[in-house]
Design a protein around this motif. Sequence first.
Motif, mmCIF file in Angstrom:
data_model
loop_
_atom_site.group_PDB
_atom_site.id
_atom_site.type_symbol
_atom_site.label_atom_id
_atom_site.label_comp_id
_atom_site.label_asym_id
_atom_site.label_seq_id
_atom_site.Cartn_x
_atom_site.Cartn_y
_atom_site.Cartn_z
ATOM 1 N N LYS A 141 33.748 -24.366 39.764
ATOM 2 C CA LYS A 141 33.764 -25.361 38.691
ATOM 3 C C LYS A 141 32.340 -25.745 38.275
ATOM 4 O O LYS A 141 32.030 -25.841 37.084
ATOM 5 C CB LYS A 141 34.543 -26.595 39.146
ATOM 6 C CG LYS A 141 34.780 -27.612 38.070
ATOM 7 C CD LYS A 141 35.661 -28.741 38.565
ATOM 8 C CE LYS A 141 35.921 -29.740 37.466
ATOM 9 N NZ LYS A 141 36.783 -30.830 37.918
ATOM 10 N N GLU A 142 31.473 -25.957 39.257
ATOM 11 C CA GLU A 142 30.079 -26.293 38.972
ATOM 12 C C GLU A 142 29.368 -25.133 38.275
ATOM 13 O O GLU A 142 28.575 -25.334 37.358
ATOM 14 C CB GLU A 142 29.342 -26.645 40.265
ATOM 15 C CG GLU A 142 29.825 -27.911 40.913
ATOM 16 C CD GLU A 142 29.276 -28.097 42.310
ATOM 17 O OE1 GLU A 142 29.310 -29.243 42.791
ATOM 18 O OE2 GLU A 142 28.818 -27.107 42.927
ATOM 19 N N TYR A 143 29.659 -23.906 38.729
ATOM 20 C CA TYR A 143 29.060 -22.715 38.125
ATOM 21 C C TYR A 143 29.444 -22.590 36.655
ATOM 22 O O TYR A 143 28.593 -22.383 35.792
ATOM 23 C CB TYR A 143 29.478 -21.468 38.907
ATOM 24 C CG TYR A 143 29.057 -20.178 38.262
ATOM 25 C CD1 TYR A 143 27.721 -19.801 38.220
ATOM 26 C CD2 TYR A 143 29.989 -19.334 37.676
ATOM 27 C CE1 TYR A 143 27.321 -18.615 37.629
ATOM 28 C CE2 TYR A 143 29.603 -18.151 37.086
ATOM 29 C CZ TYR A 143 28.267 -17.796 37.062
ATOM 30 O OH TYR A 143 27.891 -16.623 36.472
ATOM 31 N N ILE A 144 30.731 -22.745 36.358
ATOM 32 C CA ILE A 144 31.207 -22.633 34.974
ATOM 33 C C ILE A 144 30.625 -23.749 34.119
ATOM 34 O O ILE A 144 30.220 -23.518 32.975
ATOM 35 C CB ILE A 144 32.746 -22.610 34.934
ATOM 36 C CG1 ILE A 144 33.243 -21.269 35.497
ATOM 37 C CG2 ILE A 144 33.278 -22.827 33.526
ATOM 38 C CD1 ILE A 144 34.718 -21.166 35.675
ATOM 39 N N LEU B 281 26.928 -22.871 33.476
ATOM 40 C CA LEU B 281 26.840 -21.711 32.581
ATOM 41 C C LEU B 281 27.212 -22.096 31.151
ATOM 42 O O LEU B 281 26.546 -21.686 30.196
ATOM 43 C CB LEU B 281 27.746 -20.589 33.087
ATOM 44 C CG LEU B 281 27.658 -19.247 32.391
ATOM 45 C CD1 LEU B 281 26.252 -18.672 32.522
ATOM 46 C CD2 LEU B 281 28.671 -18.284 32.983
ATOM 47 N N ALA B 282 28.239 -22.909 30.998
ATOM 48 C CA ALA B 282 28.654 -23.366 29.665
ATOM 49 C C ALA B 282 27.564 -24.202 29.018
ATOM 50 O O ALA B 282 27.272 -24.058 27.824
ATOM 51 C CB ALA B 282 29.950 -24.172 29.766
ATOM 52 N N LYS B 283 26.927 -25.061 29.789
ATOM 53 C CA LYS B 283 25.856 -25.911 29.267
ATOM 54 C C LYS B 283 24.664 -25.060 28.816
ATOM 55 O O LYS B 283 24.107 -25.286 27.739
ATOM 56 C CB LYS B 283 25.429 -26.912 30.344
ATOM 57 C CG LYS B 283 24.421 -27.934 29.859
ATOM 58 C CD LYS B 283 24.194 -29.030 30.885
ATOM 59 C CE LYS B 283 23.517 -28.474 32.118
ATOM 60 N NZ LYS B 283 23.125 -29.522 33.081
ATOM 61 N N GLN B 284 24.290 -24.068 29.611
ATOM 62 C CA GLN B 284 23.139 -23.234 29.273
ATOM 63 C C GLN B 284 23.411 -22.285 28.107
ATOM 64 O O GLN B 284 22.497 -21.983 27.345
ATOM 65 C CB GLN B 284 22.694 -22.425 30.497
ATOM 66 C CG GLN B 284 22.028 -23.268 31.546
ATOM 67 C CD GLN B 284 21.453 -22.441 32.673
ATOM 68 O OE1 GLN B 284 21.313 -21.235 32.567
ATOM 69 N NE2 GLN B 284 21.118 -23.105 33.771
ATOM 70 N N CYS B 285 24.658 -21.825 27.969
ATOM 71 C CA CYS B 285 24.982 -20.853 26.916
ATOM 72 C C CYS B 285 25.491 -21.501 25.635
ATOM 73 O O CYS B 285 25.554 -20.846 24.595
ATOM 74 C CB CYS B 285 26.019 -19.860 27.422
ATOM 75 S SG CYS B 285 25.397 -18.809 28.733
ATOM 76 N N THR C 120 33.946 -20.269 28.635
ATOM 77 C CA THR C 120 33.094 -19.769 29.720
ATOM 78 C C THR C 120 33.936 -19.338 30.912
ATOM 79 O O THR C 120 33.674 -18.302 31.523
ATOM 80 C CB THR C 120 32.080 -20.843 30.136
ATOM 81 O OG1 THR C 120 31.350 -21.265 28.988
ATOM 82 C CG2 THR C 120 31.116 -20.320 31.173
ATOM 83 N N ALA C 121 34.963 -20.110 31.240
ATOM 84 C CA ALA C 121 35.851 -19.748 32.349
ATOM 85 C C ALA C 121 36.553 -18.426 32.068
ATOM 86 O O ALA C 121 36.704 -17.590 32.971
ATOM 87 C CB ALA C 121 36.876 -20.856 32.588
#
Length: 97
Positions: free
Chosen positions: A4-7, A10-14, A21-22
């Motif tokens: 959950k933290e990874y997604i 990643l969503a914030k950066q992209c 993103t998930a």
Amino acid sequence: MNNKEYISELAKQCGYTQENTAKMVKTVVDAMTDSFSEGSSVQIMGFGTFDVKKRMERIVVNPTSGQRMMVPPKLVLAFRPVNAIKEQLKKGGIAYE
């Protein structure tokens, strides 16, 4: 870091939604899984290589009873990081602010 933290990161950066993103992460993991089931390796540039290796059958000994048992051969997933990551870990990792 969990999934959950990874997604979320990643969503914030992209700049994508967490839902999109998930889906992308799931697609990548599914493609990697398909490749592993075929016995192929997956190389991620700047990160490392995932290899499928065959472990041969071997004899193990139960430490309490002393009984010997045969462990059948099996496939295992191995990871080899690139040298840059190995060097960072040897120096104690990345310094975060």
